[in-house]
Each structure stands twice: as structure tokens, then as C-alpha cells.
Design an enzyme around this catalytic site. Structure first.
Site, mmCIF file in Angstrom:
data_model
loop_
_atom_site.group_PDB
_atom_site.id
_atom_site.type_symbol
_atom_site.label_atom_id
_atom_site.label_comp_id
_atom_site.label_asym_id
_atom_site.label_seq_id
_atom_site.Cartn_x
_atom_site.Cartn_y
_atom_site.Cartn_z
ATOM 1 N N LYS A 276 -98.468 -141.708 19.576
ATOM 2 C CA LYS A 276 -98.634 -140.563 18.694
ATOM 3 C C LYS A 276 -97.783 -140.684 17.433
ATOM 4 O O LYS A 276 -98.266 -140.466 16.317
ATOM 5 C CB LYS A 276 -98.285 -139.269 19.430
ATOM 6 C CG LYS A 276 -98.400 -138.034 18.547
ATOM 7 C CD LYS A 276 -97.671 -136.858 19.149
ATOM 8 C CE LYS A 276 -97.554 -135.728 18.127
ATOM 9 N NZ LYS A 276 -96.725 -134.612 18.622
ATOM 10 N N ASP A 295 -102.075 -135.548 21.018
ATOM 11 C CA ASP A 295 -101.101 -135.012 21.970
ATOM 12 C C ASP A 295 -101.851 -134.063 22.892
ATOM 13 O O ASP A 295 -103.091 -133.969 22.837
ATOM 14 C CB ASP A 295 -99.943 -134.313 21.245
ATOM 15 C CG ASP A 295 -100.416 -133.205 20.320
ATOM 16 O OD1 ASP A 295 -101.616 -132.848 20.354
ATOM 17 O OD2 ASP A 295 -99.596 -132.664 19.562
#
Length: 396
Positions: A276, A295
């Protein structure tokens, strides 16, 4: 004392460029969690640090207005050193006496350097990537994605910023298991502790982002832990040390010319950088518009709004599910998928939920969704009762 500039005060030093709200909406773009250096310092006025300068931005319907405060750094002062209040005030006094190529604000705000070469406008255009026609992208995404079309009616003007790679990387290392307001506090403390003082407005000190060298000292980790960074302090110190010791000074910037996956893998070799964080840096500072940070929040959007079934039996976001979600949206939205993702991410933030009430279509969509969910729950209950009845009949 210098104050935050306000366009309504009639300041001569404000400059402007043509930019409709549909192409850039400051509150959404600067408040959606892709940058942590801007604060709303007046009604519709945002002040922050960008490219080593302190700016205040505001906008009218078709115009972006910007005010750049004079840059006050002693060339011989290291970024880790602090200005004393007396030295700062003395410097401000000297700066106010200079008249060459400078304009004095009639409203009593600080003096601002003129910009005859439009260099500051170029910085602003680059930072907001104003060469990208956002309206055209919104139309393309709305054509292939009905859910995006409903959302885009109110969340117009959400642009991707082109940030400095160093600032972007270390800001998002701070984002691990964190929320926007807390990340902002961490980045502020990082800059106040190790960054050069640029300006002070209404008792608010604005500092530049610290250079890599300022983060490499082994003492930095413990100091940042004392400031509430937790385990992220070690990642900040170690990542900066690896970059300084193992790469060229412009290594991060050079990743802009590397292919997306190669740049992402290079970033992932740094401590504290997972998929991420690497995708955030690729998307928001390295020109990789296909990068799509995922996420649990984005995973929920995929399941709730797009009936994405991947990983439905899993409780945690695995690398495989991460890739499947990214590929799903890249196939749907095309080469600028990361930009479209940012619009929906912004629209789902709690701080912007009131805006959805302004769109009847979204209200209707939400009502219809609740109706369908109620029908599904009713069907599941009936099915459960039938199974129980069938088992009971078998026993008898």
C-alpha cells in the site's frame, strides 16, 4: 506579527490562474489524505508548504488564487537548526525594508516577492498536474461505471497531486495503521523537529520537509519515538539510511522513469514499505497512474459497491486479494485507475459524508441499496426457516 493572507482583504500580491472548480476542488484534493501539509486557515483558504515555499491557496468559481510568502532561510544554516524568535523577527524587519522587485501588501500582511518569470505558477501547475483534463477522465469513468457516475456529480475536482518523492515516501511510512489527522500530527512534528523554518504566521511556524540526511542519524529513532512515532520511527531512520548509503541522491526521483512494477518493487525493499505505501508513493509522486493503493477501506468499497467477491472468505487483506482488487479496478477504469480510485476513496471519508446529501440521486441509490439489503435478509431468514422445518420433518 505576520498573518495568514485572505483574498477578501484585497492583497495586491495575490496571483491567479484560470482553473474551474470542476478541474480542481481544493477542500477535497487537499483534505482527502494524499498530502498532510495543508490546513484550512480561513474560510476556503488553505495554507501549507510545497516545494520549499509557504503558500495560501483559495479559489473562486473559475479561478485558482495563490499567495506565496517570502522565503526566509539563511543559506548557511543547517536544516536541523532552529531559528530563535529574536533572530526571526530581526530578519523580518530587514526583509520589510527591501523594495526592489517586491510588493507591499496594503492589508498589513507580509511582503511577497514578485514572480516575473511565472516560476511559481509553473510549480503550482506541476503540483496539481493541471495538464491532465480531469473533466474528460470523469466522463470516461462515468460511461463505464454507473456507481462512479452518481458519486462524480458532487465529488468533482478531486485531483492527484505530484508530490516530492522524499516527502511522499516518509509521510506514508507514517501512515501505517493510522488515520489522517494523526498522520498530519506526525508529519508536522517531523518537520518542526528536523526541517528548516520557512515562515511564521499567526504564531504558526511553517517548516520545510527535512532532507534525507537529517533522518539518517541513529539518534533520530529514539527522538521520534519520544514524539509518539512508535515503531514507525525505526522505519523512518533505517529507510533514509539505506537510501543515502546505497543509492544516488536523486534515486527516488529517478524512479519516475522506471516501469510501474519495477518502481514499486524498489520501494518495497525499504523498511516499513509494503504494497500500500509503495503504491501511494508510485501514484502520488512517481507518475504511476495505474498504481492503486488498497487497504481494508478500499476492500470494503469493492465488496459493497461493486460486488467484488475475491477474498470473501478471508478476514485479512492478503497480497493475492490486494492484486485482484487492483486488477479489477484497472480493468474497469483504464490507465488512470489510480485517479478514479482517489475520487471514490475521498467520497467515502467520514468528513465528506454531508456532501452526499446534496445529491438526490445518491439518496435514491442509498435508499434502494437499503431496500435490497432488507429483501436479502428477509430471503435468508425464510431460507433458514425452511431448512429448519425440513430438518424437523426428517426427524419426525
Amino acid at each position: 506579527m505576520s498573518q495568514h493572507a485572505l483574498l477578501s482583504a484585497g492583497c495586491k500580491a495575490w496571483r491567479s490562474l484560470s482553473c474551474p472548480r470542476s478541474e480542481l476542488r481544493l477542500d477535497l484534493t487537499l483534505g482527502c489524505g494524499q498530502t498532510f501539509r495543508w490546513r484550512e486557515t480561513g474560510d476556503g483558504h488553505w495554507t501549507g508548504v510545497m516545494r520549499g515555499k509557504v503558500w495560501t491557496l483559495t479559489q473562486t468559481e473559475d479561478t485558482l488564487w495563490y499567495y506565496v510568502y517570502s522565503h526566509q532561510i539563511n543559506p548557511g544554516t543547517e536544516n536541523k537548526q532552529k531559528w530563535k524568535v529574536e533572530e526571526e523577527e530581526q530578519l523580518l524587519g530587514k526583509m520589510s525594508k527591501r523594495k526592489t522587485d517586491m510588493k507591499q501588501d496594503e492589508a498589513g500582511f507580509c511582503t511577497v516577492m514578485s514572480d516575473p518569470d511565472n516560476k511559481e505558477e509553473e510549480l503550482l501547475r506541476d503540483y496539481f498536474q493541471l495538464g491532465v483534463k480531469l473533466g474528460d477522465l470523469y466522463r470516461d469513468w462515468s460511461t463505464v461505471d454507473p456507481h462512479f457516475k452518481h458519486t462524480a456529480d458532487i465529488f468533482k475536482g478531486v485531483r492527484l497531486l505530484r508530490q516530492d518523492p522524499v516527502e511522499c515516501l516518509f509521510s506514508f511510512i507514517c501512515s501505517s495503521n493510522n488515520h489522517i489527522s494523526r498522520i498530519q500530527g506526525m508529519v508536522d512534528r517531523l518537520c518542526q523537529t528536523l526541517g528548516a523554518l520557512l515562515f511564521k504566521l499567526d504564531d504558526v511556524a511553517y517548516h520545510d520537509f527535512p532532507p534525507l540526511q537529517a533522518l539518517t542519524d541513529p539518534s533520530v529513532e529514539m527522538h521520534l519515538r519520544d514524539l509518539g512515532f512508535g515503531y514507525r520511527a525505526r522505519f523512518l531512520q533505517q529507510s533514509s539510511q539505506i537510501i543515502v548509503n546505497s543509492h544516488d541522491p536523486d534515486w527516488l526521483l529517478s524512479l519516475r522513469s522506471a516501469p510501474y512494477l519495477q518502481a514499486r518493487d524498489s520501494l518495497r525493499a525499504l523498511p516499513g514499505v509494503g504494497l500500500k505505501v509503495a503504491d501511494c508513493v508510485c501514484l502520488m509522486s512517481l507518475d504511476k497512474f495505474e498504481a492503486l493503493p488498497v487497504d481494508t477501506h478500499v476492500w470494503q468499497i469493492a465488496k459493497r459497491d461493486y460486488c467484488f467477491a475475491g477474498g470473501s472468505s478471508q478476514k485479512t487483506l492478503t497480497d493475492r486479494v490486494y492484486k485482484e482488487i487492483g486488477d479489477f479496478f484497472r480493468k474497469l477504469w483504464g490507465p488512470y485507475a489510480g485517479w478514479a480510485h482517489s475520487v471514490l476513496f475521498c467520497a467515502d471519508l467520514k468528513r465528506f459524508q454531508k456532501l452526499k446529501e446534496e445529491i438526490p440521486a445518491l439518496k435514491d441509490e442509498k435508499t434502494e441499496l437499503k431496500k435490497k439489503m432488507k429483501e436479502r435478509r428477509h430471503d435468508r431468514c425464510e431460507e433458514k426457516q425452511k431448512r429448519k422445518k425440513g430438518k424437523k420433518q426428517q426427524r419426525t
